[in-house]
Design a protein around this motif. Sequence first.
Motif, PDB file in Angstrom:
ATOM      1  N   LEU A  66      -2.344  -6.579  -4.337  1.00 32.05           N
ATOM      2  CA  LEU A  66      -2.338  -6.344  -5.677  1.00 32.05           C
ATOM      3  C   LEU A  66      -1.246  -7.045  -6.572  1.00 32.05           C
ATOM      4  CD1 LEU A  66      -2.121  -2.318  -4.626  1.00 32.05           C
ATOM      5  CD2 LEU A  66      -4.053  -3.755  -5.052  1.00 32.05           C
ATOM      6  N   LYS A  88      -8.396   2.635   1.767  1.00 27.80           N
ATOM      7  CA  LYS A  88      -8.633   3.809   0.873  1.00 27.80           C
ATOM      8  C   LYS A  88     -10.125   4.826   0.847  1.00 27.80           C
ATOM      9  CE  LYS A  88      -6.274   6.433  -1.864  1.00 27.80           C
ATOM     10  NZ  LYS A  88      -5.010   7.686  -1.451  1.00 27.80           N
ATOM     11  N   GLY A 108      -9.883  -1.967  -1.589  1.00 31.10           N
ATOM     12  CA  GLY A 108      -9.366  -1.249  -0.984  1.00 31.10           C
ATOM     13  C   GLY A 108     -10.423  -0.267  -0.685  1.00 31.10           C
ATOM     14  N   ASN A 121      -4.133   2.562 -13.032  1.00 32.23           N
ATOM     15  CA  ASN A 121      -4.319   1.444 -13.198  1.00 32.23           C
ATOM     16  C   ASN A 121      -5.818   1.184 -13.425  1.00 32.23           C
ATOM     17  OD1 ASN A 121      -1.644  -0.005 -12.105  1.00 32.23           O
ATOM     18  ND2 ASN A 121      -2.072   1.472 -10.658  1.00 32.23           N
ATOM     19  N   PHE A 180       0.649  -1.154  -0.423  1.00 29.80           N
ATOM     20  CA  PHE A 180       0.051   0.323  -0.063  1.00 29.80           C
ATOM     21  C   PHE A 180       0.550   0.932   0.405  1.00 29.80           C
ATOM     22  CE2 PHE A 180      -3.420  -2.149   1.858  1.00 29.80           C
ATOM     23  CZ  PHE A 180      -3.843  -3.272   0.652  1.00 29.80           C
ATOM     24  N   TRP A 189       1.832  -3.902 -10.594  1.00 29.96           N
ATOM     25  CA  TRP A 189       0.757  -2.343 -10.356  1.00 29.96           C
ATOM     26  C   TRP A 189       1.140  -1.359 -10.300  1.00 29.96           C
ATOM     27  CZ3 TRP A 189      -4.585  -2.772  -9.941  1.00 29.96           C
ATOM     28  CH2 TRP A 189      -4.912  -1.232  -9.111  1.00 29.96           C
ATOM     29  N   MET A 199      -5.756   7.652  -8.607  1.00 31.16           N
ATOM     30  CA  MET A 199      -6.667   7.084  -9.110  1.00 31.16           C
ATOM     31  C   MET A 199      -6.558   5.642 -10.392  1.00 31.16           C
ATOM     32  SD  MET A 199      -7.515   5.557  -6.115  1.00 31.16           S
ATOM     33  CE  MET A 199      -8.746   6.111  -4.378  1.00 31.16           C
ATOM     34  N   PRO A 246      -1.069   2.333  -3.602  1.00 26.87           N
ATOM     35  CA  PRO A 246      -2.804   3.412  -3.699  1.00 26.87           C
ATOM     36  C   PRO A 246      -2.675   3.954  -2.412  1.00 26.87           C
ATOM     37  CG  PRO A 246      -2.736   0.987  -3.665  1.00 26.87           C
ATOM     38  CD  PRO A 246      -1.131   1.337  -3.917  1.00 26.87           C
ATOM     39  N   PHE A 247      -1.906   3.611  -1.501  1.00 29.44           N
ATOM     40  CA  PHE A 247      -2.927   4.085  -0.207  1.00 29.44           C
ATOM     41  C   PHE A 247      -1.732   5.705   0.714  1.00 29.44           C
ATOM     42  CE2 PHE A 247      -5.375   1.702   2.998  1.00 29.44           C
ATOM     43  CZ  PHE A 247      -6.079   0.689   1.785  1.00 29.44           C
TER      44      PHE A 247
END
Lengths: 539, 358, 193
Positions: free
Chosen positions: A126, A223, A220, A144, A110, A130, A141, A134-135
């Motif tokens: 993930l 998130k 997610g 991906n 993350f 990737w 956003m 993402p975090f």
Amino acid sequence: MDLKKRILEIAPETQFVEQGDIKAIVPSSSFYALAKKLKEDEDTSFDFLLSLTGMDFGDSLGVIYHLESTKYGHTCVLQTSTTNRENPELYSVCDLWKTANFNEREVYDFFGIRFINHPDMRRLFLRDEWNGYPFRKDYDMDSNPLNMTNEVTEDKTTELTIDAEGNVIEKENTLFDDKEYVINIGPQHPSTHGVLRFRTSLQGEIIKKIEPYCGYIHRGIEKMNENLTYPQTLALTDRLDYLSAHQNRHALCMLIEKALGVEIPERVQYIRTIMDELQRIDSHILFYSCLAMDMGAITPFTYGFRDREMILDIFEQTTGGRLIQNYNVVGGVQADIHPDFVNSVKKFIPYFRNILKEYHDIFTGNVIVHQRLKGVGVLSKEDAISFGTTGGTGRASGWACDTRKRKPYAMYDKVDFKEIVYTEGDSFARYMVRMDEMLESMKIIEQLIDNIPEGAYQVKMKPIIKVPEGSYFTSVESSRGEFGVFLESKGDKYPYRLKYRSTGLPLVAAVDTITKGGKIADLIAIGGTLDYVIPDIDR
Amino acid sequence: MFDFSVVSSWIHQFLTSVMPEGLAIFLECLVVGVCILAAYAVIAMILIYMERKICAWFQCRIGPDRVGKFGLLQLFADVIKMLIKEIVELKNTDKFLHALAPYIVILSSILAFACLPINKGMEILDFNIGVVFLVAVSSLGVIGILLAGWSSNSKYTMIGAMRSGAQIISYELSIGMCLLAVAIFTGTLQFSEIVAFQADGWLIFKGHIPAVIAFIVYLIAGNAETNRGPFDMPEAESELTAGYHTEYSGMHFGFFYLSEYLNMFIIAGVAATIFLGGWMPLHISGLEGFNAIMDYIPGFVWFFGKAFFVVFLLMWMRWTFVRLRIDQLLKFEWKILLPIGLFNLVLMILVVVFKLHF
Amino acid sequence: MGLKKPKIKSIKYEEFQDNESLEKMAAELNANGANVILGAVDDVINWGRANSPWSLTFATSCCGIEFMAIGAARYDMARFGFEVTRPSPRQADLIMVCGTITHRMAPVLKRLYDQMAEPKYVVAVGGCAVGGGPFTKSYHVVQGVDKIIPVDVYLPGCPPRPEAFLYSMMQLQRKIKLQKFLGGVNRKEKKQK
């Protein structure tokens, strides 16, 4: 003993933050030594890593550790961080607490923090290809898009170590040899209880090694919560572990109420406790059904579902939902209980007491069940604590880890119930813990159901809830372990970081240890008795 | 007692009177073959319907009841669907063996099915070593299963096939022991004579203790032979998805599905024939009137009644018990069932030598 | 042959929703007319298929529990011919996509769909499978399974009630009954560009 002093003795540069829960901010250079000391010293003995949370502080990336001692019951919160956002590296604690292994992989996944001395630094949820982490707050956003190519599973993994000169170097570790007979159990498999994937190395029927792959239902949620207001975040908790919907939501509501300092009416506490226990019975019936089905007996499965429907009817009366109820809200519950609620609960309990005997007749008493479960998949108490396998699994190994006893909340300090603890640690003990817990749950409900006090079912809250700055942690005993919620607030109407302590992730992390040397059929039975729910693991 | 050989000899005479004998026999073989296949299909359907209803009954459900009255047409729907379902061709497999495997399985079960004496004079394959022949052909099926598992080129099917091989070959021994015990008692290996032997009382009554032991051991071993729960290791839905036939679709899968049920019926039929008297009505020596009334019920009714009763027992087992683990399964055979079978053999010899039977 | 109304036992045609799209589908199929004999054979085949769709044991999250519930005692989908759920995709006719499909799961689902033998049907169960549900803003959730595989019936709900499951299965049966096995197909996968 003054913990603060102890920590300052070991790591003098430590600072303390006293907003919300007290947090010790430790510089990354001295963190590992401190953690080791705290774990190994006799008078601190923090042997249970409750939660490990990655954080993006904006200028730095860090990790927050919630430690607890199973011996003394005291807790502490440590935080360490690095300002290097390009190539963040921290020291791993996975040799101290086994549960850190998966949790650190999650943090790497993350936040991109790589842990030095971690033997297996791969992404957990993930896909390997990737882009980005993402975090992190600066994650794009849209970076991906959906990738429909089939995943290629690598048998190699990297480890960061420190060589003689003190430089960080990369090492390559092998997960599976070319010559090993590796079969994929999952993600689409009838008895992984969802979409978990085990890569299993076999020697004939005997399991040599299992490598779990998670993330097939990673949505997610944590998130998403960062862009939702507090009342909105509640909606997603039910979907984590849908068999502990009430309890999960209870935890988050309790956390926000604690942070706001709201006093909850007693009626609400009664209702929440009863609902939690009903949910526990519901979940344990499902556990029984699924275990029976995994082991090839379909009839007990339908018996379980037949009786589970009755609990669902009770839920439906009051909340309108069968599985996902959205019942608890900040400051109370959504609606008052149905006028028939007390009656139907009182009708259900004696019925179920009787039917439970039938369950034992058809399944528990069976010779084959004894053969399949007894002595199979033994998890020692030390391992259970180290992995943090709370709930039924921990209690089957002799670890009295019931949150309802350890940190009583709602009505649990006022009711009389027994904490079921078995010492064998095998599959049968895990099974029996849950079967006995249903009886205890019924006992709790019986003590409460007649005495629900009159009063308001909700405290009027402000339309916009703003939680004061600080970090908070609350946990409840969900159907399958200690479900914790960690909240880092900046005083906004959105949470800055909301992390759920998954009850299932430690269980999956422990699968390899538990199943070693077992047969394929044992893996299925062990998976059934561990009773994990995949959406709760992947979040 | 209605004797079917009257009908068959009449047909034979009629045919030989209009054509040469060779052609007549050829025609008869053809007709008998078609009859076997038809009976095979019909019984399989009855069994599947029965299993669904019984399983639903055990599980507090209703079972199929919307397609046709009481769901009676459900099976036809299933069959139609399965017949026209695509048969998936796999890459990187031995296509010939992959296609051959279900036919071997179904062939072996049809051959075994043909051994069952359904009525008096209605034996299709009946010769002096009938029991040995039955054991031989019914174990052919395992070759099909092994082929299916191996030729699918999948790890799941491979494990399923290996399990199946180990299991069927082991349990064959127990079945052999039970059949041997019966052969010792009756002194023959021919099914029609075994049935005739039971004219004054079924074997399970005549042979008392050893016969009952043999019956129970036979039921357990027979259940394991057919890969049905609690011995459904080779399929083990929750472990190996669908075991050795994971990669089969359409009617090829249908063949495995059918043969599973028919094998169950064969096990039940053999049990009914050798332990419960086959088509022989219930006779109690001394009660002539009673025996005469019993004789009015035709033989095939007795046979099917008994066979379906045993099928019911097998289903009861299937829907109650938990699946065993493969090592427990083999341990159970080699350390428990086989010694019991051997001991029972000795016991049976003693009973026969000292004439302790009824 | 004109349009035939697909019949479901003891439920009136008018009581079903979305009859228009069925009628449209049937009209397109019958545009070129149909041979009487072939039509009769088709009817038998469709009757068989419609009454025996075996589902794949597939569930990713919450809806899966409700899916188990309809197989169990109170709801019992075996009554309608959905007798067994097959764990192997080769032997399944129907895939009930129960639950959220994430980016990591999407190729797996597609592969499962490809592994199934024709004819195969898809029911998108629950808000997540229909269009992302509560997770539309997530970075790792596919916004509806129809982005990956063709869907026959959409079933909203979070999770749908078991009765709704049965209703969606009946809708699927009605749709199957309007298909053609001989002479013309009405369900083509989109060609990949």
